[in-house]
Design a protein around this motif. Structure first.
Motif, PDB file in Angstrom:
ATOM      1  N   GLY B 205       0.826  -1.201   0.000  1.00 22.17           N
ATOM      2  CA  GLY B 205       0.000   0.000   0.000  1.00 22.17           C
ATOM      3  C   GLY B 205       0.862   1.254   0.000  1.00 22.17           C
ATOM      4  O   GLY B 205       0.562   2.230  -0.677  1.00 22.17           O
ATOM      5  N   LEU B 209       0.647   4.468  -2.455  1.00 19.02           N
ATOM      6  CA  LEU B 209       0.394   5.758  -1.783  1.00 19.02           C
ATOM      7  C   LEU B 209       1.506   6.755  -2.118  1.00 19.02           C
ATOM      8  O   LEU B 209       1.248   7.872  -2.586  1.00 19.02           O
ATOM      9  N   PRO B 304       0.739   3.009   6.954  1.00 19.96           N
ATOM     10  CA  PRO B 304       0.461   4.074   5.989  1.00 19.96           C
ATOM     11  C   PRO B 304       0.023   5.413   6.600  1.00 19.96           C
ATOM     12  O   PRO B 304       0.412   6.459   6.073  1.00 19.96           O
ATOM     13  N   ARG B 308       1.955   8.756   5.377  1.00 21.39           N
ATOM     14  CA  ARG B 308       1.309   9.902   4.722  1.00 21.39           C
ATOM     15  C   ARG B 308       1.667  11.215   5.428  1.00 21.39           C
ATOM     16  O   ARG B 308       2.024  12.193   4.780  1.00 21.39           O
TER      17      ARG B 308
END
Lengths: 402, 402
Positions: B205, B209, B304, B308
């Motif tokens: 992921g 991302l 994640p 981010r």
């Protein structure tokens, strides 16, 4: 043909811009593309019941035990976050569990460490903490079950969406095709960017403005060489472009008063169907939208301020609609004027390129100066002439806030 | 090594990210690039004195004539917008002139049509209109003279800037080089996007991302194949990437509690210089920044949500600084909370992914749910635990408003 209002023109344009065909892309190439089908969750979220605190996982307690002030348990293990098999609690036993850890079978609640008293292998928990309504357990599937819509059709894929889809095992995504856009600037004084500039000639400002806007919006475009203000040259340039099978053709110049309406003349000669050729807006009155076969054609006027406004209000929504965006029109919001403003030309909608910024949590806006980056379009009905600093006004956001 | 605050970490990172070398690009390819030198106007704006109204261009009038109630002139010509040579006014004569038209020599003012009375070749103008302060002439160079800064060094070129530069005859622009970024995700369960997914494996992921975020920010990246949690594999992957001479390396995973700190171990073995390896923020405490020779390395943790936040607060500012942006840090603004919010982990800065929207001209914000697109980061000092709907809070805008 009657003059249209901006809103009617937008409706008419969108009615001719249904989404193009769709295709499938690997997830990592999906950024910025528009989803052609809603995608559903393939697993519950969370995928197992998990603790929301660092504490002790506690089994069910009988009503008799709860009559005492506290209950004593035996500590039998520890569950870290990331542990995917945590066994079951034996009666009268607890396990240490970390936030995010998988709750063991027969666990009825988690009691945070700070509420408990630990003595070697014994853990003493007050009855009040065992009666509490909050269990500090996030149950499997409580955020979202399987088969629910994760990302809807018509959504432009952002990195966060791709993450969500990756977590649900998607490695491909169905997306709409992007429109192929051609740009043709007309004007006898124009030179191809990069070409030699002789006296009296200039680089087409509209060509760099529009190709930049089209790139910013993720479409890009092919730029044809500029053509002089001659019907023959314009006609053969357009015929050449049509052979490339574009979805959209945008031209600038050759529209409106003070010049021959060369574009409309050529458009008619090529058998085009004019859908409007005048708008009740200022600036930007002299503009045309029509079809040349299946190609949607926007003929914009020459002055860049009008080109910029018509691009944001009509061309960009058309391109978004062709790509399948569920909301193709620009975001309309309210803001406070930071400077007073006087309009000319009443009785017709006035548009002004503007700069919107945030001040103390409020959106404030002023008319753009020639060196500003326009990120908003002020929309005035034309019923009022003077607006003062502090008045609230309506605008479309067309770029990131400064 | 001590733990750094977010602000100190940002300072340290930016101190190691001076702009890369610059190059020259054709103007039409400059969109999104950062200007490496301030560019100046090459001509006055407007380039000739022009009328701001449709009216009559009028010569100077003697004090004696102004004693009458009105003055009569002879109409001798017409000046359209775009006419570049309009001659001179003879005494006692006027010319019709359109908005934007070049004001003729000896013209002292323009009087709008609606103030005048026209009879064949005679135009009668009231003395009051000839005494008015406003001349309805925009003088050559009154907006901007020659040699003034048009677009400053450190500005990201937007379509409006390109238009301005084209109008000033620039067909090339000096811009900074973009950083070459490599991305390496670590984790034994990870599969290369597009590869077959066996039970217990998943697509990274973080890879979709981060590659999406890097593309959204205009940098893009090269994505290395994911590597398992083994020092040998991680080391050889990093050595392979270093041979490609990247400017920046971003890794995910292998940092923080519950795992071996494999990344830091490998980083040391490769002779890297660690500049920080822990931050006083939540989430995102376990992260490293350092240098491997001239390569800036960000080791982000695995989850994640932390990836981010650290991307927006540290990696993106570094990339903007390397590209020469004059303001590399995210835009900090105030907003109203639309939902109450309870923080854990006091005494340390809390960051929360959030969604900011405009409501009636005000910026409102709430914590992002897992299906939301994060466009803001809420920043809490950690001194207070509970925030209520309606409180004003501080945030970084990191994406377009929803």
């Amino acid at each position: 043909m009657t003059e249209l209002s901006l809103r009617d023109a937008q409706r008419l344009v969108l009615a001719h811009c249904a989404p193009l065909s769709s295709t499938t892309l690997p997830l990592q190439y999906g950024y910025g593309r528009v989803l052609a089908a809603s995608l559903k969750s393939t697993r519950p979220k969370p995928s197992y019941s998990q603790s929301t605190r660092d504490g002790f996982a506690v089994p069910g307690v009988s009503a008799a035990e709860l009559r005492d002030r506290a209950v004593t348990f035996r500590l039998t293990g520890e569950i870290a976050a990331g542990t995917l098999e945590s066994g079951a609690l034996a009666p009268g036993c607890v396990m240490r569990i970390m936030t995010g850890g998988m709750v063991p079978r027969r666990c009825e609640r988690v009691v945070p460490f700070e509420d408990c008293h630990e003595e070697g292998e014994r853990v003493v928990i007050p009855a009040s903490a065992l009666r509490r309504q909050q269990t500090f357990i996030r149950k499997k599937g409580s955020v979202m079950g399987r088969g629910r819509v994760l990302v809807s059709r018509g959504t432009r894929l952002q990195p966060d969406h791709s993450l969500l889809l990756a977590e649900n095992g998607y490695h491909e995504v169905p997306v709409y095709r992007r429109p192929r856009v051609w740009l043709l600037c007309t004007g006898s004084e124009l030179v191809k960017p990069g070409g030699e500039i002789l006296p009296g000639q200039k680089i087409s400002g509209n060509s760099v403005l529009l190709s930049g806007l089209l790139e910013a919006d993720g479409t890009g475009c092919e730029v044809a060489d500029p053509v002089p203000d001659e019907a023959g040259a314009i006609g053969s340039a357009i015929r050449g472009i049509l052979q490339q099978e574009p979805d959209v053709l945008v031209t600038t110049g050759g529209m409106g008063p003070g010049k021959f309406d060369l574009i409309e003349q050529v458009f008619q000669e090529l058998g085009g169907q004019v859908l409007y050729n005048s708008l009740r807006v200022r600036p930007g009155k002299a503009t045309l939208f029509g079809l040349l076969g299946r190609v949607r054609c926007f003929a914009l006027p020459g002055p860049p301020p009008a080109v910029r406004l018509l691009y944001h209000e009509l061309v960009a929504p058309a391109l978004r609609s062709l790509q399948g965006f569920s909301r193709p029109l620009p975001l309309r919001v309210r803001a406070w004027l930071s400077e007073s403003l006087c309009l000319r030309g009443q009785g017709v909608m006035n548009m002004k390129g503007a700069v919107a910024t945030l001040q103390d949590g409020r959106l404030v806006v002023r008319q753009a100066g020639f060196q500003d980056r326009v990120n908003a379009i002020l929309l005035f009905s034309g019923r009022k002439k003077t607006y003062r600093a502090g008045d609230t006004v309506s605008l479309h956001l067309v770029g990131p806030l400064a």
